[in-house]
Design a protein around this motif. Structure first.
Motif, short mmCIF file in Angstrom:
data_model
loop_
_atom_site.label_atom_id
_atom_site.label_comp_id
_atom_site.label_asym_id
_atom_site.label_seq_id
_atom_site.Cartn_x
_atom_site.Cartn_y
_atom_site.Cartn_z
N GLU A 175 0.83 -1.21 0.00
CA GLU A 175 0.00 0.00 0.00
C GLU A 175 0.86 1.26 0.00
OE1 GLU A 175 -3.19 0.20 -0.38
OE2 GLU A 175 -3.51 -1.97 -0.40
N GLU A 176 1.88 1.30 0.86
CA GLU A 176 2.70 2.50 1.00
C GLU A 176 3.41 2.86 -0.30
OE1 GLU A 176 5.47 1.99 4.17
OE2 GLU A 176 3.91 1.36 5.59
N HIS A 177 3.84 1.85 -1.03
CA HIS A 177 4.61 2.09 -2.25
C HIS A 177 3.88 1.54 -3.48
CE1 HIS A 177 7.88 3.60 0.16
NE2 HIS A 177 7.79 2.54 0.93
N ALA A 178 2.58 1.70 -3.47
CA ALA A 178 1.76 1.20 -4.57
C ALA A 178 2.13 1.86 -5.89
CB ALA A 178 0.28 1.44 -4.27
N ASP A 179 2.63 3.09 -5.85
CA ASP A 179 2.98 3.81 -7.07
C ASP A 179 4.48 4.05 -7.17
OD1 ASP A 179 0.26 4.11 -7.91
OD2 ASP A 179 0.04 5.68 -6.41
N ALA A 180 5.25 3.13 -6.66
CA ALA A 180 6.71 3.27 -6.65
C ALA A 180 7.28 3.21 -8.07
CB ALA A 180 7.33 2.17 -5.80
N PRO A 181 8.47 3.76 -8.27
CA PRO A 181 9.10 3.68 -9.59
C PRO A 181 9.50 2.25 -9.92
CG PRO A 181 10.62 4.61 -7.99
CD PRO A 181 9.30 4.51 -7.30
N LEU A 182 9.49 1.94 -11.21
CA LEU A 182 9.91 0.65 -11.78
C LEU A 182 8.94 -0.49 -11.51
CD1 LEU A 182 13.77 0.62 -11.13
CD2 LEU A 182 12.55 1.36 -13.18
N LEU A 183 8.21 -0.45 -10.40
CA LEU A 183 7.29 -1.54 -10.08
C LEU A 183 6.18 -1.01 -9.19
CD1 LEU A 183 6.85 -4.68 -10.28
CD2 LEU A 183 7.99 -4.82 -8.05
N THR A 184 4.94 -1.15 -9.65
CA THR A 184 3.79 -0.68 -8.87
C THR A 184 2.97 -1.87 -8.37
OG1 THR A 184 2.25 -0.58 -10.75
CG2 THR A 184 3.67 1.35 -10.37
N ARG A 185 2.05 -1.55 -7.47
CA ARG A 185 1.17 -2.60 -6.96
C ARG A 185 0.30 -3.16 -8.09
NH1 ARG A 185 -3.65 -4.07 -4.54
NH2 ARG A 185 -3.45 -5.13 -2.51
N ALA A 186 -0.16 -2.30 -8.99
CA ALA A 186 -0.96 -2.78 -10.12
C ALA A 186 -0.15 -3.70 -11.02
CB ALA A 186 -1.49 -1.58 -10.91
N ASP A 187 1.14 -3.39 -11.19
CA ASP A 187 2.01 -4.30 -11.95
C ASP A 187 2.07 -5.67 -11.27
OD1 ASP A 187 2.71 -2.29 -13.79
OD2 ASP A 187 4.46 -1.69 -12.61
N LEU A 188 2.27 -5.65 -9.95
CA LEU A 188 2.37 -6.91 -9.21
C LEU A 188 1.08 -7.72 -9.33
CD1 LEU A 188 4.18 -5.64 -6.00
CD2 LEU A 188 5.09 -7.28 -7.67
N ASP A 189 -0.05 -7.06 -9.24
CA ASP A 189 -1.32 -7.75 -9.39
C ASP A 189 -1.42 -8.42 -10.75
OD1 ASP A 189 -4.13 -8.24 -8.36
OD2 ASP A 189 -4.57 -7.17 -10.22
N TRP A 190 -0.99 -7.72 -11.79
CA TRP A 190 -1.01 -8.26 -13.16
C TRP A 190 -0.04 -9.44 -13.29
CZ3 TRP A 190 2.58 -7.01 -17.49
CH2 TRP A 190 2.10 -7.43 -18.73
N PHE A 191 1.18 -9.27 -12.80
CA PHE A 191 2.16 -10.34 -12.89
C PHE A 191 1.68 -11.60 -12.18
CE2 PHE A 191 5.70 -6.96 -13.19
CZ PHE A 191 5.76 -7.06 -14.56
N TRP A 192 1.18 -11.42 -10.95
CA TRP A 192 0.73 -12.59 -10.20
C TRP A 192 -0.45 -13.27 -10.88
CZ3 TRP A 192 3.15 -15.42 -6.92
CH2 TRP A 192 4.06 -14.89 -6.00
N ARG A 193 -1.36 -12.50 -11.43
CA ARG A 193 -2.52 -13.11 -12.10
C ARG A 193 -2.08 -13.96 -13.28
NH1 ARG A 193 -5.29 -11.23 -16.27
NH2 ARG A 193 -4.58 -9.08 -15.97
N LEU A 194 -1.14 -13.43 -14.07
CA LEU A 194 -0.66 -14.20 -15.22
C LEU A 194 0.08 -15.46 -14.78
CD1 LEU A 194 0.58 -11.36 -17.61
CD2 LEU A 194 -1.61 -12.56 -17.62
N TYR A 195 0.90 -15.32 -13.74
CA TYR A 195 1.64 -16.49 -13.24
C TYR A 195 0.68 -17.53 -12.66
CZ TYR A 195 5.27 -19.09 -10.68
OH TYR A 195 6.11 -20.06 -10.20
N ARG A 196 -0.43 -17.08 -12.11
CA ARG A 196 -1.43 -17.97 -11.54
C ARG A 196 -2.41 -18.47 -12.59
NH1 ARG A 196 -4.33 -14.38 -8.29
NH2 ARG A 196 -5.69 -16.16 -7.87
N ASP A 197 -1.96 -18.54 -13.84
CA ASP A 197 -2.79 -19.07 -14.94
C ASP A 197 -4.09 -18.29 -15.04
OD1 ASP A 197 -3.46 -20.62 -17.10
OD2 ASP A 197 -3.94 -22.42 -15.94
#
Length: 310
Positions: free
Chosen positions: A193-215
């Motif tokens: 939450e604190e660094h949801a909009d951090a440079p190079l990697l955001t929370r929304a990016d992580l949500d997308w990456f995990w969803r794709l990895y989780r088929d």
């Protein structure tokens, strides 16, 4: 909230403006990742290209072997898995990290070009890293490495794969070296939450990456193949068998708490762990060592920590 060190702000300002990874789609995100993190040819580290057969005749895993000049044989080795959210990354885009890891730790580094999601969701990448660990031990004489000093290393999502693969091999590993590991598919910690909009990697990016990895979300977040964290899906009893571990975390990173929680869990399981935290650094900061002296210093710290754990 921890604020980004101005030296890192200046280094990141040199990157071209671009949408967040999740806004690009898989194909364009891969193209951009390759453009931003092109292969380095600096240094004297010698590289060779090899392939490792997957079990069951499922093709071969490309690997790149890095050997610093003058390294005595048999040498320690690290099997390295690149970052990229399980979706991005190649041997070339991880070349600089692999070279520095080899040179700074005095190790033969075997960098793994594992299969990527969404084409190959969990556990394909982990299977590839597992196969390469086993091959490295079995091929120790041919590689000029010490089979008793083979460890694993990984960056971000690659740190996840390295950690999970290390739990599946039957051979004891000497050390695990984890750069800002990506371990929590629930995204439920304060740093997310604190660094949801951090440079190079955001929370929304992580949500997308995990969803794709989780088929595409078909694999539940508490599947034990996704994370070693005991409070997510990992088995606490298995932590006691983990190798001595070095965990690097960055203060301005949504993954900050992933690594900190894992280090704490290892310590609770009485595993030797060295948690190196860099408060003003962003995710991926070790790739900025040419531009930021503090990142170069962190490589020296990391090397000392690895040598102490062997």
């Amino acid at each position: 909230m921890t604020h980004l060190d101005p030296a890192y702000e200046r280094a990141l300002a040199a990157f071209p403006d671009h949408p967040e990874w999740h806004e690009l789609g898989v194909e364009r995100a891969r193209e951009l990742e390759a453009e931003l993190f092109s292969r380095s040819t600096d240094g004297d580290v010698v590289t060779t290209e090899r392939t490792v057969d997957r079990p069951g005749g499922e093709g071969a895993v490309p690997v790149r072997v890095y050997r610093p000049p003058g390294l005595d044989e048999p040498a320690p080795a690290l099997v390295f898995a690149h970052g990229g959210g399980f979706v991005l990354g190649t041997l070339d885009s991880a070349d600089d990290l692999a070279r520095r890891l080899a040179a700074n730790t005095g190790s033969v580094v075997v960098s793994v070009d594992y299969r990527l999601a969404p084409e190959h969701p969990c556990p394909a990448g982990m299977d590839d890293v597992t196969a390469v660990i086993e091959w490295t031990v079995e091929s120790a004489d041919a590689l000029g490495v010490d089979a008793a000093q083979v460890g694993v290393a990984g960056s971000s999502a690659g740190a996840n794969l390295a950690t999970m693969a290390a739990r599946r091999v039957d051979v004891p590993l000497s050390v695990a070296v984890l750069f800002y590991p990506m371990l929590d598919p629930t995204l439920g910690t304060p740093s997310h939450e604190e660094h949801a909009d951090a440079p190079l990697l955001t929370r929304a990016d992580l949500d997308w990456f995990w969803r794709l990895y989780r088929d595409d979300g078909a694999i539940p977040v508490d599947d034990p193949l996704l994370s070693p964290l005991p409070d997510v899906g990992g088995e606490p009893s298995s932590l006691a068998d983990s190798p001595s571990t070095v965990v690097v975390t960055a203060g301005c990173d949504p993954l900050r708490d992933d690594g900190a929680r894992y280090a704490d869990a290892l310590a609770a399981a009485r595993v030797a762990v060295d948690h190196r935290h860099y408060p003003g650094a962003p995710h991926g900061f070790l790739s900025l060592a040419d531009a930021v002296p503090a990142a170069a210093d962190a490589w020296d710290d990391l090397a000392a920590a690895v040598l102490a754990r062997r």
